[in-house]
Design a protein around this motif. Structure first.
Motif, mmCIF file in Angstrom:
data_model
loop_
_atom_site.group_PDB
_atom_site.id
_atom_site.type_symbol
_atom_site.label_atom_id
_atom_site.label_comp_id
_atom_site.label_asym_id
_atom_site.label_seq_id
_atom_site.Cartn_x
_atom_site.Cartn_y
_atom_site.Cartn_z
ATOM 1 N N GLY A 457 22.992 -22.309 7.728
ATOM 2 C CA GLY A 457 21.827 -23.443 8.086
ATOM 3 C C GLY A 457 22.029 -24.702 7.345
ATOM 4 N N TYR A 458 23.319 -24.825 6.815
ATOM 5 C CA TYR A 458 23.723 -26.176 6.198
ATOM 6 C C TYR A 458 24.180 -26.973 7.279
ATOM 7 C CZ TYR A 458 22.659 -23.754 2.013
ATOM 8 O OH TYR A 458 21.771 -22.857 0.907
ATOM 9 N N GLY A 459 24.186 -28.379 7.195
ATOM 10 C CA GLY A 459 24.925 -29.451 7.820
ATOM 11 C C GLY A 459 26.202 -29.660 6.991
ATOM 12 N N VAL A 460 27.331 -29.514 7.274
ATOM 13 C CA VAL A 460 28.627 -29.580 6.657
ATOM 14 C C VAL A 460 29.175 -31.115 6.939
ATOM 15 C CG1 VAL A 460 30.538 -28.630 5.556
ATOM 16 C CG2 VAL A 460 28.874 -27.029 6.335
ATOM 17 N N ILE A 461 29.008 -31.943 5.939
ATOM 18 C CA ILE A 461 29.751 -33.328 6.060
ATOM 19 C C ILE A 461 30.967 -33.448 5.269
ATOM 20 C CG2 ILE A 461 29.402 -35.660 5.686
ATOM 21 C CD1 ILE A 461 26.311 -34.836 5.952
ATOM 22 N N PHE A 462 32.049 -33.877 6.093
ATOM 23 C CA PHE A 462 33.303 -34.060 5.281
ATOM 24 C C PHE A 462 33.844 -35.648 5.803
ATOM 25 C CE2 PHE A 462 33.942 -31.202 8.698
ATOM 26 C CZ PHE A 462 35.183 -31.572 9.365
ATOM 27 N N SER A 463 34.734 -36.123 5.224
ATOM 28 C CA SER A 463 35.499 -37.073 5.548
ATOM 29 C C SER A 463 36.830 -37.423 4.907
ATOM 30 C CB SER A 463 34.471 -38.526 5.307
ATOM 31 O OG SER A 463 34.222 -38.388 3.816
ATOM 32 N N ASN A 464 37.284 -38.561 5.166
ATOM 33 C CA ASN A 464 38.543 -39.008 4.779
ATOM 34 C C ASN A 464 38.432 -40.461 4.214
ATOM 35 O OD1 ASN A 464 40.242 -36.732 5.158
ATOM 36 N ND2 ASN A 464 40.667 -37.479 7.253
ATOM 37 N N PRO A 465 37.839 -40.556 2.806
ATOM 38 C CA PRO A 465 37.719 -41.757 2.360
ATOM 39 C C PRO A 465 38.959 -42.399 1.849
ATOM 40 C CG PRO A 465 37.292 -40.071 0.835
ATOM 41 C CD PRO A 465 37.241 -39.383 1.930
ATOM 42 N N ARG A 466 38.945 -43.628 1.273
ATOM 43 C CA ARG A 466 40.175 -44.318 0.991
ATOM 44 C C ARG A 466 40.925 -43.616 -0.215
ATOM 45 N NH1 ARG A 466 37.763 -50.282 0.622
ATOM 46 N NH2 ARG A 466 35.946 -49.224 0.339
ATOM 47 N N GLY A 467 42.021 -43.436 -0.327
ATOM 48 C CA GLY A 467 42.924 -42.451 -1.010
ATOM 49 C C GLY A 467 43.184 -41.357 -0.316
#
Length: 653
Positions: A457-467
């Protein structure tokens, strides 16, 4: 049929492929299938021989790995550990057409790092390592006189020696005095400690190329190339400009050798470049200057359900094959004698093992966001799937899709994704995932952890920030900037999803491991926007990281920009431990007791401070595990880790 949703126990339904290799005639292929044994709480490694239009033949079961065809195609050699209490290496030989495997050699307390057949199929060259222990010691004291003094998942590494052997097919072992030969190449400094990283035998068998770290204590990430002449029994050091040479690959006529080298100016954040050394001209040339991409030796796209070993370059028919990480995917490329770069693979995703035959056909393992790992063959631009090891996952489970968004910040654009639950009627809780590294990337690969969280039931957020890796050297380089631009990017990503999706901003969590664990610690000292956090294999104190980690003394210096005694103020400012009084967020700390990459004291001191301050917190320590718990820990421990994360977010969101 109603499909199942993922849970922590679903891990046992996955299998992984590694170590793909074509037979010499290019008609068959070897691979290792890794599966999980619930009864023994262990992994099972089995070697298969794949054949056209026929069921793969199992060559060896139990705990067998690293198979390799002899050049004449008659034999297969592989490693296997058939005695549970034996500590060392066992090498077996079997005829390709079947029969019983024969024990070729047994090396007690000695571990095979690389092996390679001679061109006549009469034997193999082995590079091994062994920790030298004085036999007359009767106490439990460990005497240490060098760094690093231990390695992640291993033990104390004082006085590690390297050996080079030739093993004939009758099991006769001959040692080549490698240390003496290489020491002579180091201006006869015979007592100077060196570390041998890899070797590669030339196709004509007249030369062996070694990558050698000449100063493991001062510059452990730098390595040189030495050439051992098998006829003259002598070694010479090549004159190269790169600070670190690795992933050796010979041209088929032995006239040139290719390798990857690092950019010294950018330290550990630099992209590797492709070099070729021409023995006739006695000089090197960088042939990848024009593209600011990361040439990889493993898939830098994060996944928790894959296994890989053989990402070495191949040189076939005047083309060099290698893999490149480009933003959220890695791919197989080639470059020819005219420096024409070509992408060979056809799909965006994650390629984690491959091989090329003389006809230019490519076998590889592949997975993406919603397709678990399988092996494929690319022939005449046509892709054919070779295995079905994860058909249970694709047939029986509900695999949730991902949505990609580009988040614009004041000075950059950040790739990001969200996995939404299959159905919801109101605003949902969400979890921000932060990858490790920081020079790795999230992207187009299968992540069981994300599927488990979204299924609950969770929204899973992920990304590629600088680095993050894959976006060029300028984007990747965050030395001296930890907790600044990367923090800004992560907060901008959360702002975007809270604004544009059905996210309940009062029920958000954050988690990450390694560098992601550091950022989780850092975030909860800077903001109370997250209502729960899980920090894993983290860094809380750069002072202790410097002196206790197997890489700390050079990684910390490179990333923070100073030795601790040169700028203690910077170490304090970048260490979450010294800002712990600001933490209000409930925090779960997960760490492995034998994690010598980020030692367990990183979690212990942060946890102790949180408890003294009265912050809701819990520490879960896994005995017998290391920094790789989430990827290769004991199956039950990996399941418990998933469940501890779920339990904490349920309680606090």
């Amino acid at each position: 049929m109603t499909k199942k949703i993922f849970s922590a126990e679903s891990l046992f339904d996955f299998s992984f492929i590694s170590e793909l290799e074509f037979s010499p005639d290019g008609k068959e292929y070897l691979y290792v299938r890794n599966s999980l044994n619930r009864k023994d709480n262990a992994y099972v490694k089995e070697i298969f021989l794949g054949r056209k239009n026929r069921t793969p033949l199992k060559i060896a079961g139990g705990n067998s790995f690293s198979p390799s065809h002899s050049p004449d195609g008659k034999y297969i050699v592989f490693s296997s550990l058939r005695e549970k209490e034996f500590r060392g290496s066992e090498l077996y030989l079997i005829e390709r057409d079947g029969g019983e495997a024969m024990l070729l050699c047994k090396l007690e307390k000695e571990f095979i790092r690389i092996k390679q057949w001679d061109k006549h199929s009469k034997g193999l060259f082995l590079l091994t390592s062994k920790q030298i222990v004085e036999k007359d010691k009767k106490d439990d004291a460990v005497e240490i006189n060098e760094v690093p003094f231990w390695t992640n998942g291993g033990t104390f590494t004082n006085d590690t020696e390297f050996f080079f052997y030739y093993i004939s097919l009758n099991g006769k072992k001959s040692e080549i005095p490698l240390k003496k030969i290489l020491s002579e190449g180091l201006n006869k400094q015979s007592n100077k400690k060196i570390r041998i990283n890899e070797f590669s035998l030339s196709p004509d068998n007249n030369m062996v190329a070694f990558t050698v770290c000449e100063e493991p204590e001062k510059f452990p990430y730098k390595s040189s190339i030495f050439i051992y002449n098998t006829k003259e029994k002598s070694a010479t050091k090549l004159s190269i400009k790169g600070t670190s040479a690795f992933n050796l690959c010979w041209k088929d006529d032995s006239s040139k050798i290719a390798y990857l080298g690092e950019n010294e100016e950018l330290g550990l954040d630099g992209n590797s470049k492709l070099y070729i050394y021409d023995f006739a001209k006695m000089k090197e040339e960088c042939i990848s200057k024009k593209f600011d991409k990361t040439l990889t030796i493993c898939s830098a796209v994060n996944s928790d359900v894959f296994s890989s070993k053989n990402m070495k370059m191949r040189w076939k028919n005047d083309k060099i094959y290698f893999t490149i990480l480009d933003k959220d995917s890695n791919a197989i490329y080639s470059i020819d004698d005219k420096k024409n770069l070509k992408i060979e693979s056809t799909e965006h995703g994650s390629y984690s093992a491959y091989d090329v035959n003389n006809n230019g056909e490519i076998i590889y393992t592949y997975d993406n966001f919603t397709v678990p790992q399988e092996a494929y063959i690319l022939k005449n631009q046509k892709v054919t799937r070779l295995t079905s090891i994860n058909k249970k996952i694709t047939n029986e489970y509900r695999i949730l899709s991902y949505q990609k968004n580009t988040v614009k910040t004041d000075s950059s654009e950040i790739d990001s994704w969200i996995v939404m639950p299959s159905s919801h009627e109101e605003k949902i809780p969400a979890i921000l995932e932060i990858h490790g590294g920081p020079k790795t990337a999230y992207g187009n690969s299968f992540m069981l952890e994300f599927q488990i969280l979204a299924a609950q039931g969770y929204g899973v957020i992920f990304s590629n920030p600088r680095g993050s890796d894959g976006y060029g050297e300028e984007f990747c380089d965050i030395r001296k900037k930890y907790g600044t631009i990367d923090y800004e990017d992560l907060m901008a990503v959360m702002d975007f999803y809270e604004k544009n999706y059905d996210i309940d901003s009062k029920r958000t969590g954050v988690t990450g491991g390694s560098y992601g664990g550091f950022m989780t610690n850092y975030i909860v000292t800077k903001t109370d926007r997250f209502k729960a956090a899980v920090t894993q294999r983290s860094i809380s104190n750069w002072f202790s990281m410097y002196g206790t980690s197997d890489i700390g003394y050079f990684f910390t210096r490179d990333q923070i920009g100073f030795e601790p005694w040169e700028n203690k103020e910077e170490y304090i400012e970048k260490s979450p431990l010294f800002q712990v009084k600001n933490v209000k967020t409930p925090l779960l700390l997960i760490h492995s007791f034998e994690d010598y990459r980020c030692w367990v004291v990183e979690a212990m001191q942060f946890f102790t401070s949180l408890r003294v301050l009265g912050v809701k917190s819990k520490l879960v320590i896994f005995k017998g595990e290391n920094h790789e718990l989430s990827r290769s820990g004991k199956p039950f421990n990996r399941v418990k880790r998933y469940n501890e994360i779920l339990k904490w977010f349920r309680e606090n969101l």
